[in-house]
Structure formats: structure tokens, C-alpha cells
Motif scaffolding. Structure first.
Motif, PDB file in Angstrom:
ATOM      1  N   HIS A 187      25.199  64.536  43.030  1.00 62.77           N
ATOM      2  CA  HIS A 187      26.029  63.331  43.147  1.00 62.77           C
ATOM      3  C   HIS A 187      25.739  62.274  42.095  1.00 62.77           C
ATOM      4  O   HIS A 187      26.572  61.438  41.808  1.00 62.77           O
ATOM      5  CB  HIS A 187      25.876  62.739  44.548  1.00 62.77           C
ATOM      6  N   ARG A 188      24.532  62.288  41.567  1.00 62.39           N
ATOM      7  CA  ARG A 188      24.220  61.334  40.489  1.00 62.39           C
ATOM      8  C   ARG A 188      23.107  61.917  39.626  1.00 62.39           C
ATOM      9  O   ARG A 188      22.245  62.628  40.125  1.00 62.39           O
ATOM     10  CB  ARG A 188      23.851  59.943  41.032  1.00 62.39           C
TER      11      ARG A 188
ATOM     12  N   PRO B 255      28.204  59.708  49.526  1.00 61.23           N
ATOM     13  CA  PRO B 255      27.684  61.079  49.401  1.00 61.23           C
ATOM     14  C   PRO B 255      26.405  61.132  48.557  1.00 61.23           C
ATOM     15  O   PRO B 255      26.290  60.451  47.542  1.00 61.23           O
ATOM     16  CB  PRO B 255      28.829  61.832  48.721  1.00 61.23           C
ATOM     17  N   GLY B 256      25.449  61.917  49.048  1.00 60.60           N
ATOM     18  CA  GLY B 256      24.182  62.070  48.342  1.00 60.60           C
ATOM     19  C   GLY B 256      23.153  61.018  48.683  1.00 60.60           C
ATOM     20  O   GLY B 256      22.005  61.112  48.246  1.00 60.60           O
TER      21      GLY B 256
END
Lengths: 435, 435
Positions: B379-380, B145-146
Motif C-alpha cells: 500500500h505504500r 488500507p494497509g
């Protein structure tokens, strides 16, 4: 630099050939077979040659009309501004636009003389083609020495004859010849084929520029008959990029060190991208495609051989050093609808804002005079070559827009004019019954 | 900005679909009819679907090979770098190149899913197409994801089904769909036809970007079979100019105010010229072509609707404000031969010399994340999204070039590889006999 101080040399304009043009340039036994203008019962004028009619006497020669009529295809000489076909009126139109000299592409024979190439009788073909070139060089351009860069048509069906014609017209001071952007599309070998070597060699030896006009072989670029005609008008110039790539990667430029090509009406603003792309492709791919430019990059070879031009192109002027400051030239495109006539100096002045005079001079005239070998200043002092001085020479030229009538491509309200409308309009012209 | 500080989001890469991709995305009754990979006696791998073979498993997926082998067409999975088809290896390859996120075009179904469109059984076609999209969104992009901007394929044979698919995948977070640069060339109505309105409306409503990849309809651009293949490689990106013009002059952009198109792999350096040309054509010709942009210019409408991208394009970056600073995005083109992998940050840093950080950020990621609606920083943390941080996450990726063998397009010494050589190479692959 002020608009009136520009010295303007245009490398792409068009002549509408006048009736009777072959009279002084053919021996008596050939006169009867020369192309001639016939006025038809419907009032239209057509060229008639070997039993065939050629109705587009002045393809898109709409100069001097109101913009609403730019889509109306001239069908008779009465609808044309006299400057399109009359050399004395042309000089007046050049003067009011401040243009010192220009190079004229043909109208009815096709940009590279395909009308002659289509004839089965090749003796007839070469005879008429040479007469055409003699008319263009001696009578049209020759009437006003120093005011024209003459352009010859090639006997494109025979490279040996082409070479002979290059050498013949060079003796008469003509150092430009027309050629196709893709001869394969005209039924001849591609430019990659050694077939053309005698022609390239003659141009290389004589310092003759090979002029490639947009629409001279690869056909008109369109996406769909349903597309607005503006699509075609927009992309027609930049489509010469395929021809530019063809030349660049061919063996031709690397085989003939003095050979020069002019991309006529191609614009210049896309060239920095194109050259960067070519260099990228070379670095990324040469190890498997076996291309070899020695110690040079493709972009360097391009700038040594390819002359570019523009009508109005701020992006190109801004990036002139990425295009190649010594190869950019200017064009007016008189009498076609894209022309900046009669306001070329004022329009150029806007695009040249902030550009040093030395660069302006290269682009407006120095590059063109050098590459095409015209010694304009031999014929008139430089001070009298500037736009302001030329305008002062022709104070009486009528600049009012004149409605000339004709049939628009579409009269349907509420929708864009389509590619189909315009191609139908031209197709109808071509299928007019003979009388 | 230093190379390690870039945040790189690429809007044009490619996935080579792995064997077994349909397994988790089809109900049992459809499994037997799904496309499957078959290894042939000669060691080559082909996709087999409805009795037909599709041999180009990873068209030009030559990443990681020495440049001498860029012309060798991969014919088996053994010849491919695992990052081309394995999602975990792909993430490693993205990390070593400092790439935060990417958008992957398909390989074997064709850029806009024409493999499915060609099937006579339309229930089969839409079932497999939806399974493909589910695999792409849930399994390929969904694994990390992302890290991906998912891209759906359209059931291009039916605009109502296309609209349904746009809405279905939008619910799964996919806001990009592939389309053709010229659907008329694929046998469908042109983009000027109201036929497509349900599709445009769905994209307009859902904020879904219509992604048009070069070579997705208008065929490959070439001048002659005799031409060096470099001609085709050079002009393929800029040829999207005809599609750009088609979109710009169509009623589509003016009818659907939120609709956005991405010109994938088209480059950007030619766009200042193109937009200036479009505005010139508008001013010169609108009175007879009946175009009407209200109080705007065509260039303004273009910048409101068209997202552009480049691999490496100094001229475009230098002229970024003439292109449109809010619409330029970047692409890596992994795993094709034009890719800058694994040196993208260093190559970009050269092209960004002197460009303010704010502009660099727009071009490298802000524009892409906004237009394609990817919330990568959810996501980060941003600091871990930079090239240097990503590279540190995958220290063990093998970057040594690997020879993978295969047959070059030409083994003839002393001449350039031609268009004919390369098309023959691909044609041979397509005609491999079934077993």
C-alpha cells in the motif's frame, strides 16, 4: 567454580514432623491434647488433633522415589525416605547433596501454622504452637548447630502474640518466621491493614525475616479442573508475583526500614520484568494513585526488603544484576518433587557457567547467611563446609531410587493427569473416615 | 537504529466505537434493535442495547489527558480525544507517533464480544456481531488500507458459528480473532475441552491468529479491596501466565499444527523464566503426568505457536533470544493509560540500545506483518512507512495535554487510591439509573 567447591545454603526445604515430636516440649498437663500420629487399619498414618484427622503427613514428600511415583501421595511413614522426618538421616541426605545448611518449612500444621489458628481454644493453640517452635528450634535444628536456619510458626490470629513469639524465639537464635502470601484469604485482615503492625515492628526490631512460601494463603492457582496438572505445577511459583506486588506497593516496606521478606519457592527469572513493570507503573500512574517512594524507585525499595530464591533458574542467574545480586538465595526444596537432590551441585554448576566466583558465593550462601543471621563458619571451618567435603562425610548414604507404592492420581491411559485427578486424590485423603 | 527509522506495527490498541457504527452494516429490519448511543441528562453517554445500558463507552481511554486524570473514567464522548473514535483523527494520532499499522480491540462489546454472547436472542446476537465485524473490517480498518490489522469478534457461544465467522472474515482479509484467556470463567467449557475444535480447526486452516487480551475472562487480578490499585495495574499483564501455561500444556497446540495465539498486553520479560520452568516441569514430572511433546521441549512448541508482545520491556528485549526472536511483537496500547503515545519511537529507541537492526526490524514490524498476514508495503513504499516519514505527514496534530474533567476514584488526601476506590467508581457507572 567446580561443583565440589560450592558452599550451599538452602532457604526452602521441608520437614515431615516425626511422631512424638511434642513429648519433650509440653508440660505434663498438656501432653494428652497434643497432636499425635495414629496408624489406621488400612496401614495409613494420620495426625490426630482435637478429634480431627490430618492425613497429609508429608505432603508431596516423594524424594527418593522413581519419577513415575511423584504423583503418589505418601500416606504412611513407611513410604517416606527417613531423611524426611529423621534428623540424623536428614543430615546424611544434606551431606550427600553437598548442602551445608537449610531452612525447613512445616508439613502437617500448614505453612504458617493454620492448623493451630483454626482451634477454638486459643490457649491450646498458642501452647501447641510454642511447643512446635521449641521442637523445631531446639530439637530439629538444634541437634546439629550451624546446619539449620530455624523457622518459627506465627500465632497468626493475634498480632500481639505474634510479636511476643518473634521476640521469644529470637532469644533462642531464631530469626525467621513464616507468614501468608495473602492473610485475607485465610480470614484475617490484608497486609495493607495496620492490624499487623505489632508483628512487623517486632520483626523489624529483631532482624527476623518474614518467610512467605508459595501456596500459603492464596490457594493453588489453576485455570480449570480439566486442565493438565502441569499447568498448576508450572505457574505455582510465579503466582507469588501478586504477593510481591502487594508488599511492594503497601505502606509496610516504607514504614519499617529494616523489615525483610523472603519469597520462598517463587523463582527469580521473572523479577527483572516485574521490577521494570513496577517502575513503569510508578512513573505512569503515581500522579493519580498518590504513591510516593520519595527519591527512590519501587525496584530499589524492593531490593532493600525482599529476599528471593530459586531451585534452578538460568534466566534469573543470567540477569542476576537486574534481580538484585545481594538478595538472591538458593533453595533445594527437599523432599518435594521439584527438588534437585541429590545432584544440586552438578545442576547448579551448569546454571553458573561463566558467572564470577564472587557472584556464585553471594547466591549460594553469603546472602542467605547474612539475611538469616546464621554464623555457620563458627561451627565448622569453611573448607569443611564445601559440597565435596560434606559428601566425603557421608559416604554410606543409599541413593538408589525406591518404589514405595501408593495410588497414582490417575490410572487412565492415553490422557494427561488433570487438576481434578490430583485434587480428588488429596480430597479423598482428607475424607478418610475416623476409626 | 534512530527513532525516525523504525517501522512500527502495533498489535494491541483499542477503538472506542463511534455512535452510528451499525448504520451501514445492518439490513433495515434490524436497525431498530442495534446498540445505540444515548446522551443522558447528566451529560454522560451510554450505549443502550436490548434495554440495558453500557456506560463504559471508552474504558480507560484517557490518552491526551494529564497523568493526574488517568484515574478519571470517561463518561461522555466530549471527554475523549477524537482519535479514540474517529478514524481520520486516529490516523493522525498514529502518524504523530510514527505508527504504520495497528490492531484494535473493541471497547463496549467486551474483548471477546461477551455483550453479544449474553443476549438470549441468538439470531439478534450473531446478526449484531457480524455487523460489528463488518464495521470494524470494512469501515474502521477499511478506510485506510494497509494501516490496520483487522480483528474480528467471535460468536463465542457456538464453536460452529465461530468457525463460520473465521472463514467469512478471512475472505475479507481479516486474519485475527479475539478469544478469552479462560472461557470457563465466562461460563463456557475450558480450552482443554474438544468443544472448541471446530473453531481451532477453522483458525488453523485460514491462518487466523487467536488474540487473547489480558482481562478477557479470568477477571482482574487483585489481592484485596484494601490494596493500592497499583498492585492490580502491575500484575494484570503477567497474570496472562496462567493462560500461557494452559495453552502450552493443552492438547490444542499439538493437535493443530498451524494454530497461532497472540498474548495481547502480556509483556515479554517473564517469558524466559516461564519457558525454562515449563521445560523443568516437563523433565521432572512427565513420567506421572503423561505429558508427551515427542522429540520437542515445551519451550519449542510454545515458540512455534505463541506470539508475544510488549509496550516497553527492556528485560524482555535484552533476553529476546530466550523469549523467541521470531515471535516478539510490539504494541502501543493507545488510548489506554499505559500507552507510550506519542513518544513510542523515542522510548523504544532507549530500550533497543545495542540491539542489531535485524532484530529491531523483526520486533517492530516483520514478525507482526508475517504472523497477522498484513502486506503493508503493497500500500505504500517502505521508505514512507518509517516513523519519521509518517510524522511528516501529519504536522498539525495537537499534542498538548487536555484536562477533560470527571470524577477521580478518590479525593481523600494522604492515602493511596485503593482497588476498592476504582471498582466502586466503575460499579457506580454500571448502576446509573435508566431514564
Amino acid at each position: 567454580m567446580k561443583p565440589e567447591d560450592f558452599i550451599l545454603v538452602s532457604v526452602d526445604d521441608h520437614v515431615v514432623e516425626p511422631p512424638g515430636m511434642f513429648k519433650q516440649h509440653l508440660p505434663p498437663q498438656w501432653q494428652a491434647r497434643a497432636p499425635r500420629v495414629v496408624r489406621k487399619k488400612d496401614g495409613s498414618d494420620v495426625w490426630v488433633f482435637e478429634g480431627a484427622q490430618i492425613p497429609n503427613i508429608g505432603l508431596n514428600a516423594v524424594v527418593g522415589r522413581p519419577p513415575e511415583e511423584y504423583g503418589m501421595e505418601p500416606t504412611s511413614f513407611d513410604q517416606l525416605r527417613p531423611g524426611t522426618f529423621d534428623i540424623h538421616a536428614r543430615i546424611g541426605d544434606m551431606n550427600v547433596n553437598g548442602v551445608l545448611a537449610q531452612l525447613c518449612f512445616p508439613s502437617f500444621p500448614g505453612f504458617c501454622g493454620t492448623l493451630f489458628a483454626r482451634q477454638a481454644d486459643k490457649e491450646l493453640a498458642v501452647t501447641m504452637l510454642r511447643a512446635y517452635n521449641d521442637w523445631h528450634i531446639d530439637e530439629w535444628a538444634g541437634s546439629y548447630p550451624g546446619r539449620f536456619i530455624p523457622l518459627a510458626l506465627p500465632p497468626i490470629w493475634d498480632p500481639k502474640l505474634m510479636a511476643d513469639e518473634v521476640r521469644r524465639v529470637a532469644k533462642k537464635g531464631c530469626h525467621a518466621i513464616s507468614f501468608s502470601e495473602n492473610p485475607e484469604k485465610l480470614g484475617f485482615p490484608s497486609i495493607h491493614n495496620e492490624h499487623w503492625d505489632p508483628f512487623w515492628k517486632a520483626c523489624n526490631d529483631e532482624g527476623t525475616v518474614v518467610c512467605i512460601h508459595i501456596g500459603s494463603g492464596a490457594g493453588m492457582a489453576f485455570t480449570s479442573m480439566e486442565a493438565p496438572v502441569d499447568v498448576m505445577i508450572t505457574v505455582q511459583p510465579i503466582n507469588i508475583v501478586t504477593c510481591a506486588a502487594d508488599l511492594l506497593w503497601s505502606r509496610v516496606l516504607r514504614t519499617f526500614p529494616n523489615l525483610k521478606f523472603a519469597l520462598s519457592e517463587g523463582g527469580i527469572g521473572w523479577i527483572p520484568y516485574f521490577l521494570e513493570r513496577a517502575d513503569y507503573v510508578y512513573k505512569h500512574h503515581h500522579q493519580w494513585t498518590f504513591q510516593d517512594f520519595g527519591k527512590k524507585l519501587p525496584s530499589e525499595v524492593f531490593r532493600e526488603h525482599i529476599i528471593t530464591c530459586f531451585i534452578d533458574d538460568k534466566a534469573g542467574i543470567q540477569n542476576r544484576n537486574l534481580v538484585g545480586i545481594d538478595t538472591i538465595t538458593w533453595e533445594c526444596d527437599y523432599p518435594h518433587s521439584d527438588t534437585t537432590w541429590p545432584r544440586a551441585p552438578e545442576i547448579l554448576a551448569e546454571s553458573f557457567a561463566g558467572v564470577p566466583d564472587a557472584d556464585v558465593n553471594k547466591i549460594t550462601h553469603e546472602n542467605a547467611l547474612r539475611h538469616f543471621r546464621l554464623d555457620a563458619f563458627k561451627h565448622r571451618p569453611k573448607a569443611k563446609c564445601r559440597a565435596g567435603a560434606l559428601r566425603a562425610e557421608s559416604p554410606g548414604v543409599d541413593l538408589s531410587l525406591k518404589s514405595q507404592g501408593g495410588k497414582p492420581p490417575s490410572e487412565e491411559k492415553g490422557r494427561f493427569v488433570s487438576t481434578k485427578d490430583v485434587t480428588t486424590q488429596l480430597a479423598t485423603a482428607f475424607s478418610t473416615p475416623a476409626e
